[in-house]
Design a protein around this motif. Structure first.
Motif: not given
Length: 639
Positions: A195-196, A215-216, A251-252, A256-258
């Motif tokens: 996703v990132i 970040l992960i 970030a939004k 949203k995907d996560i």
């Protein structure tokens, strides 16, 4: 497998041996007998993986690996699965930190003591260190009767602490999914990573591999903590400021995907938290032109970078002022770094130990530069951040070296005739190529007719007793390996540097100090007695240690005052009968650096000699065995 075994194998596996039992004992801070017993036990284990620690009579121990693939799998298991029981205090502290930070409920002291096979008093001693670490993040360790221990404090600081002390202490950043499994399942990590990456590509945001790893890590920690109903608190004013940034929008999208894939609900505060991480890691696209980069960087950042360079030049005279490439590199680094400082985030630097060891002068310059950031933002700059600044300074110094590089010039003196002189001439040419300018050959009897104005040193096959204005290196006509090393030392100014800075009066061998403070006070008081320094000297050395311990690995520490204090440049040296703990590293050889406050240009050759020393483990151990100043001096000069 216990942690001491792991460390012993790591030393033998990552360094060229062999190592004697006394050398290994110094590194591990145990007796030679313990080392020999450990090696017997380790070999019983290693025979299952087609490897063995072999003993070579008179030289020491070396690791032999017969099946590289099998040993690699064994080593990865040891390093990632943490199957060993911690035996050293440092390893136990890490184990306790992990237990306390990752477990949402209270942890009973009896359970911890049983798991670690230690007494309650030993656990209490380790918990003092744990409390000290937690205090750096403004966190507290609560201890409640009948409940146990629990970490309390700001949620964001708890997460930074988890990231730093549990998941960012690994050497490799290529594939670390195994290291996160104790947080969330592996398949969820893969989802977070994908996703990132998709969002970063979509919005053309470039971050480094280390930043991606961070970040992960932070999003994985966030998933775990949110499921435990632990969420970050960010004031509304800050959220409103963040909402106007591109990073908040990205970030939004990530959230949203996560949320859709992992069934975790992220509050607005958590979206802001991820946007803070994006701001602290973003890099400038490499295709931007210099004028576009200037527009990207505001005036405050440029002002800070210029002030850092000026402060470094004032202290070390490195002549960095006017280097536009360095200024630009610092500005690009500072833009995300300032965001990290604002939120007390630390960016892991996997090269930190190597930077400190290989580039100590650049690291010291970065320490001075980071003072500007501390004064501006009223925060303590982390070693990792200082390491990144040091890299930019080292690149600038390498550029300088390339521009100023002057080939050393030498004259050959040979008494055996033209044939042998020519043989030596071609051997030197073959060995040093363009690195050495041989201006000619001459006979010994004609030497007094020579002008030395354009000669850096003489290479002679015969002894020269006369005092000459340049160094003389006596070699064999056949030019052996030891001869080549002699020439290299003179070419690098090593011998003259050692002679210049070594002082018999300030060299103390086989001492019995037990702490860094004792060593520093002892040497400082000697200098005070001789009126070489003022009353603030010892405090200045201790102040420098607070920034970052000056222990650089391989049993060596190089302390010095934060500001030059003396009227000449020289070393004070101490060797110790036993290693002491100096910034969590064992140290047995101390070089206290004193720099002439009026002449700072000579620092580079001095640091070059010290870097070679730090890299030379056998030499360090020879120096530690020396009983007299002459023996120490000759060992240091390679004689």
């Amino acid at each position: 497998m216990n942690s001491r075994w792991l460390k012993l194998i790591r030393v033998l596996n990552s360094n060229e041996g062999p190592f004697t039992s006394s050398q290994l004992a110094s590194i591990l801070q145990v007796s030679s007998k313990t080392v020999r017993n450990d090696i017997k036990d380790i070999n019983n284990l290693l025979k299952n993986y087609k490897a063995e620690i072999e003993s070579y009579r008179g030289t020491g121990y070396k690791l032999r690996i017969d099946d590289e693939e099998m040993f690699k799998k064994f080593w990865q298991t040891c390093e990632t699965e943490k199957t060993f029981v911690p035996t050293e205090s440092e390893d136990r502290v890490r184990y306790i930190m992990e237990k306390l930070l990752l477990q949402p409920d209270y942890v009973k002291m009896e359970e911890l003591a049983d798991e670690l096979f230690i007494s309650r008093s030993t656990l209490q001693s380790d918990l003092k260190t744990v409390r000290h670490i937690l205090s750096k993040y403004h966190l507290k360790l609560e201890q409640r009767p009948y409940y146990g221990l629990k970490v309390l404090g700001d949620e964001m600081q708890i997460r930074f602490c988890i990231s730093q002390y549990i998941f960012n202490d690994h050497h490799s950043i290529v594939d670390q999914t195994e290291n996160w499994i104790s947080i969330i399942p592996k398949e969820e990590l893969v989802t977070i990573k994908n996703v990132i990456l998709s969002k970063l590509r979509k919005y053309n945001i470039i971050i480094s591999d280390i930043s991606l790893h961070n970040l992960i890590t932070h999003i994985a920690i966030a998933c775990k903590r949110i499921r435990e109903e632990k969420v970050v608190r960010i004031v509304n004013e800050e959220i409103k400021q963040l909402e106007n940034q591109k990073e908040f929008f990205v970030a939004k999208e990530i959230v949203k995907d996560i949320e859709a894939r992992l069934h975790v609900s992220f509050p607005k505060n958590e979206v802001a938290y991820i946007s803070i991480h994006l701001q602290g890691t973003k890099m400038v696209p490499p295709q931007l032109k210099s004028e576009e980069i200037n527009a990207f960087i505001d005036e405050e950042i440029q002002s800070i970078a210029q002030e850092m360079v000026k402060k470094i030049d004032d202290k070390y005279s490195l002549h960095l002022n006017g280097d536009e490439e360095l200024l630009m590199a610092l500005c690009l680094h500072l833009k995300p770094a300032i965001n990290r400082l604002k939120y007390k985030m630390n960016l892991r630097n996997p090269l930190l130990e190597e930077i400190k060891t290989k580039y100590p002068l650049s690291f010291e310059a970065a320490v001075i530069g980071s003072e500007v950031l501390e004064e501006r933002f009223h925060v303590k700059i982390d070693e990792n951040e200082i390491g990144y600044i040091a890299l930019h300074i080292e690149v600038a110094l390498e550029r300088q070296k390339k521009r100023k590089n002057k080939t050393p010039r030498c004259l050959i003196v040979c008494a055996s005739g033209l044939g042998t002189a020519q043989l030596l001439f071609y051997k030197l040419k073959n060995k040093f190529n363009e690195e050495l300018d041989i201006i000619g050959t001459t006979e010994y009897y004609n030497l007094n007719q020579q002008s030395f104005n354009h000669i850096d040193f003489i290479i002679s096959t015969v002894p020269i007793k006369e005092k000459l204005p340049v160094p003389v290196i006596q070699v064999s006509t056949i030019l052996g390996e030891s001869d080549v090393k002699k020439i290299e030392k003179v070419m690098n100014h090593e011998v003259s540097v050692i002679d210049q800075y070594l002082r018999k009066r300030y060299t103390f061998l086989q001492m019995d100090f037990t702490t860094p403070v004792e060593v520093i006070r002892f040497l400082g008081n000697k200098l005070l007695e001789d009126k070489k320094v003022n009353d603030q000297y010892i405090d200045s050395v201790m102040e420098r240690e607070k920034f970052s311990p000056t222990s650089f690995g391989n049993l060596v520490a190089i302390p010095h005052p934060i500001e030059p204090q003396t009227d000449e440049t020289f070393w004070c040296i101490v060797t110790l009968t036993k290693p002491i703990s100096w910034g969590n590293r064992p140290v047995q050889l101390v070089f206290l650096l004193n720099v002439d406050k009026n002449k700072k240009d000579s620092l580079k050759p001095m640091y070059q000699v010290l870097v070679k020393l730090l890299d030379n483990v056998p030499l360090i151990h020879r120096l530690l065995q020396c009983q007299t100043f002459e023996a120490f001096k000759n060992a240091l000069k390679g004689q």
